[in-house]
Write a protein that holds these residues in place. Structure first.
Motif, PDB file in Angstrom:
ATOM      1  N   LEU A  27       1.251  -0.808   0.119  1.00 26.94           N
ATOM      2  CA  LEU A  27      -0.146   0.586   0.104  1.00 26.94           C
ATOM      3  C   LEU A  27       1.309   1.182   0.086  1.00 26.94           C
ATOM      4  N   ASP A  28       0.881   2.524  -0.895  1.00 26.95           N
ATOM      5  CA  ASP A  28       1.150   3.409  -0.767  1.00 26.95           C
ATOM      6  C   ASP A  28       0.990   4.070   0.752  1.00 26.95           C
ATOM      7  N   ALA A  29       1.981   5.045   1.092  1.00 30.21           N
ATOM      8  CA  ALA A  29       1.941   5.800   2.807  1.00 30.21           C
ATOM      9  C   ALA A  29       0.528   6.657   2.316  1.00 30.21           C
ATOM     10  N   ALA A  30       0.349   7.033   1.179  1.00 31.76           N
ATOM     11  CA  ALA A  30      -0.693   8.277   0.900  1.00 31.76           C
ATOM     12  C   ALA A  30      -1.460   7.247   1.136  1.00 31.76           C
ATOM     13  N   GLN A  31      -2.565   6.224   1.208  1.00 36.02           N
ATOM     14  CA  GLN A  31      -3.587   5.553   0.870  1.00 36.02           C
ATOM     15  C   GLN A  31      -4.273   5.242   3.104  1.00 36.02           C
ATOM     16  N   ILE A  32      -3.110   5.747   3.937  1.00 34.22           N
ATOM     17  CA  ILE A  32      -2.535   5.752   5.105  1.00 34.22           C
ATOM     18  C   ILE A  32      -3.161   6.925   5.930  1.00 34.22           C
ATOM     19  N   ARG A  33      -3.886   6.957   6.556  1.00 33.26           N
ATOM     20  CA  ARG A  33      -3.594   8.319   7.527  1.00 33.26           C
ATOM     21  C   ARG A  33      -3.913   7.911   9.531  1.00 33.26           C
ATOM     22  N   ALA A  34      -3.637   8.970  10.280  1.00 29.45           N
ATOM     23  CA  ALA A  34      -4.039   8.207  11.467  1.00 29.45           C
ATOM     24  C   ALA A  34      -4.401   8.865  12.293  1.00 29.45           C
ATOM     25  N   SER A  35      -4.551   9.011  13.591  1.00 28.88           N
ATOM     26  CA  SER A  35      -4.673  10.119  14.497  1.00 28.88           C
ATOM     27  C   SER A  35      -4.023   9.901  16.274  1.00 28.88           C
ATOM     28  N   ASP A  36      -4.189  10.332  16.821  1.00 21.39           N
ATOM     29  CA  ASP A  36      -3.628   9.956  18.122  1.00 21.39           C
ATOM     30  C   ASP A  36      -3.930  11.151  19.036  1.00 21.39           C
ATOM     31  N   PRO A  37      -3.859  10.979  20.596  1.00 22.71           N
ATOM     32  CA  PRO A  37      -4.005  12.931  21.631  1.00 22.71           C
ATOM     33  C   PRO A  37      -2.571  12.226  21.161  1.00 22.71           C
ATOM     34  N   GLY A  38      -1.328  12.121  21.445  1.00 24.67           N
ATOM     35  CA  GLY A  38      -0.974  11.855  21.942  1.00 24.67           C
ATOM     36  C   GLY A  38       0.853  12.177  21.172  1.00 24.67           C
ATOM     37  N   ALA A  39       1.841  13.851  21.235  1.00 26.20           N
ATOM     38  CA  ALA A  39       2.305  13.991  19.337  1.00 26.20           C
ATOM     39  C   ALA A  39       3.410  13.688  19.952  1.00 26.20           C
ATOM     40  N   ASP A  40       3.779  12.806  20.927  1.00 26.54           N
ATOM     41  CA  ASP A  40       5.247  12.353  20.429  1.00 26.54           C
ATOM     42  C   ASP A  40       4.884  10.352  20.123  1.00 26.54           C
ATOM     43  N   THR A  41       3.395  10.194  20.111  1.00 25.01           N
ATOM     44  CA  THR A  41       3.340   8.594  19.358  1.00 25.01           C
ATOM     45  C   THR A  41       3.499   9.556  17.393  1.00 25.01           C
ATOM     46  N   ARG A  42       2.791  10.775  17.335  1.00 25.39           N
ATOM     47  CA  ARG A  42       2.092  10.979  15.881  1.00 25.39           C
ATOM     48  C   ARG A  42       3.673  10.983  15.385  1.00 25.39           C
ATOM     49  N   ALA A  43       5.017  11.898  16.460  1.00 30.04           N
ATOM     50  CA  ALA A  43       6.120  11.950  15.465  1.00 30.04           C
ATOM     51  C   ALA A  43       6.750  11.164  15.347  1.00 30.04           C
ATOM     52  N   LYS A  44       6.640   9.061  16.387  1.00 26.85           N
ATOM     53  CA  LYS A  44       6.817   8.078  16.282  1.00 26.85           C
ATOM     54  C   LYS A  44       6.238   7.546  14.958  1.00 26.85           C
ATOM     55  N   VAL A  45       5.061   7.304  14.978  1.00 21.65           N
ATOM     56  CA  VAL A  45       4.719   6.858  14.398  1.00 21.65           C
ATOM     57  C   VAL A  45       4.965   7.349  12.240  1.00 21.65           C
ATOM     58  N   ALA A  46       5.143   8.755  11.990  1.00 23.82           N
ATOM     59  CA  ALA A  46       4.792   9.550  10.752  1.00 23.82           C
ATOM     60  C   ALA A  46       6.385   9.153  10.995  1.00 23.82           C
ATOM     61  N   GLU A  47       7.557   9.428  11.588  1.00 22.31           N
ATOM     62  CA  GLU A  47       8.921   8.405  11.561  1.00 22.31           C
ATOM     63  C   GLU A  47       8.835   7.260  10.478  1.00 22.31           C
ATOM     64  N   GLN A  48       8.346   6.082  11.457  1.00 21.21           N
ATOM     65  CA  GLN A  48       8.143   5.058  11.050  1.00 21.21           C
ATOM     66  C   GLN A  48       7.544   5.133   9.859  1.00 21.21           C
ATOM     67  N   HIS A  49       7.225   5.355   9.996  1.00 15.86           N
ATOM     68  CA  HIS A  49       5.754   4.276   8.424  1.00 15.86           C
ATOM     69  C   HIS A  49       5.700   5.486   7.154  1.00 15.86           C
ATOM     70  N   GLY A  50       5.621   6.769   7.460  1.00 14.14           N
ATOM     71  CA  GLY A  50       5.604   7.994   6.309  1.00 14.14           C
ATOM     72  C   GLY A  50       4.342   8.305   6.351  1.00 14.14           C
ATOM     73  N   ILE A  51       3.264   8.234   7.018  1.00 11.48           N
ATOM     74  CA  ILE A  51       2.397   8.410   6.978  1.00 11.48           C
ATOM     75  C   ILE A  51       1.523  10.127   7.516  1.00 11.48           C
TER      76      ILE A  51
END
Ligand SMILES: NC(=O)c1ccc[n+]([C@@H]2O[C@H](COP(=O)([O-])OP(=O)(O)OC[C@H]3O[C@@H](n4cnc5c(N)ncnc54)[C@H](OP(=O)(O)O)[C@@H]3O)[C@@H](O)[C@H]2O)c1
Length: 272
Positions: A27-51
């Protein structure tokens, strides 16, 4: 899934494993989005998966075909009620929360196509098994989407009735812990028989892995595999007879009934 857009609500352990599995499947990273209240979680997942990640759940679900709700069971009610005004009738909702029934979910979300899943912890390593149940509104194409989604972290089985999800919970949802218990007990017994803890543990763990590989790859069932490794009056025979004399099968049945009963009980409590 080549054009399916997927939104994850909650970007914790299970969501991250699913996202990793989906990207690995092409799947292309552009097909996937996510939401989470934790700024650290968001930064970690964005860096790990590029979504792309959002703090706001409503933003994440815009334009999604499939919405995976991957928050803890206790957070489900509030998350679903907040999402409700932002949902479109064609969007497929997939819940991976343990012990939340479709009736509760639909009461909080309104009428939506809904698939309820029971994954298990080995999904975090891509070795999971998930039981899936679809409500009547789910189209065959959406069923296929849910199947492909959970297949990203292991294998998938479908059940016909929602009550069977309690049985799935008892067998595979809670199941990894039963094998951990057996590994613990075999390790302790090996130590009593004179091995170091480290050696006994290695033997027990690798034996569990090897036996599971044999069971999965063989074209005969587990009872036949057991017969093949049990010579009459041999060492394995002595151990199996001892297990059976202590009521092993009845003990397993009683334990799984307790898990299924607890699953149904928790669904009632969490649904309030
Ligand atoms: N892990 C497993 O092996 C496993 C197995 C079977 C089923 N499940 C099910 O999978 C679900 C997720 O489990 P998990 O282990 O991935 O949990 P997790 O790691 O705690 O992930 C949940 C994430 O959701 C976030 N969250 C909390 N409130 C939210 C909200 N209002 N909106 C959006 N995100 C929110 C959490 O943030 P905070 O940490 O900041 O609260 C956390 O990052 C659970 O319902 C569980 O029953 C998990």
């Amino acid at each position: 899934m080549s054009k399916t857009r997927i939104a994850f609500i909650g970007a914790g352990n299970m969501a991250s494993s699913l996202i990793g599995g989906l990207l690995a499947k092409g799947l292309d990273a552009a097909q996937i989005r996510a939401s989470d209240p934790g700024a650290d979680t968001r930064a970690k997942v964005a860096e790990q998966h590029g979504i792309e990640l959002f703090a706001d759940n409503a933003q994440a679900v815009q334009d999604a075909d499939v919405i995976v709700i991957a928050v803890k069971p206790q957070a489900m009610k509030a998350v679903c009620q907040d999402l409700r005004p932002h949902l479109k009738p064609h969007q497929l909702l997939v819940s991976i929360a343990a012990g939340i029934t479709c009736a509760s979910l639909l009461e909080w979300l309104g009428t939506q196509p809904l698939v309820r899943c029971m994954p298990n912890t080995p999904a975090l390593l891509g070795k999971g098994v998930s039981g899936l149940y679809a409500t009547a509104q789910v189209t065959p194409a959406q069923r296929q989407q849910a199947d492909e989604l959970l297949s990203a972290v292991g294998i998938v089985v479908w059940v016909e009735t929602e009550a069977q999800i309690d049985a799935v919970t008892a067998v595979s949802g809670s199941g990894p812990a039963y094998f951990f218990l057996l590994i613990e007990a075999m390790t302790a017994a090996g130590v009593k028989l004179g091995l170091s803890h480290e050696v006994a543990e290695q033997l027990a763990e690798q034996t569990a892995l090897g036996a599971a590989h044999m069971a999965v790859s063989s074209d005969v069932d587990a009872s036949e595999l057991r017969r093949r490794v049990t010579s009459p009056a041999g060492t394995t025979d002595a151990a199996i007879k001892s297990f059976q004399a202590s009521g092993f099968e009845a003990m397993v049945e009683k334990a799984l009934s307790a898990a299924a009963h607890r699953s149904a009980e928790m669904a009632e409590q969490l649904g309030q």
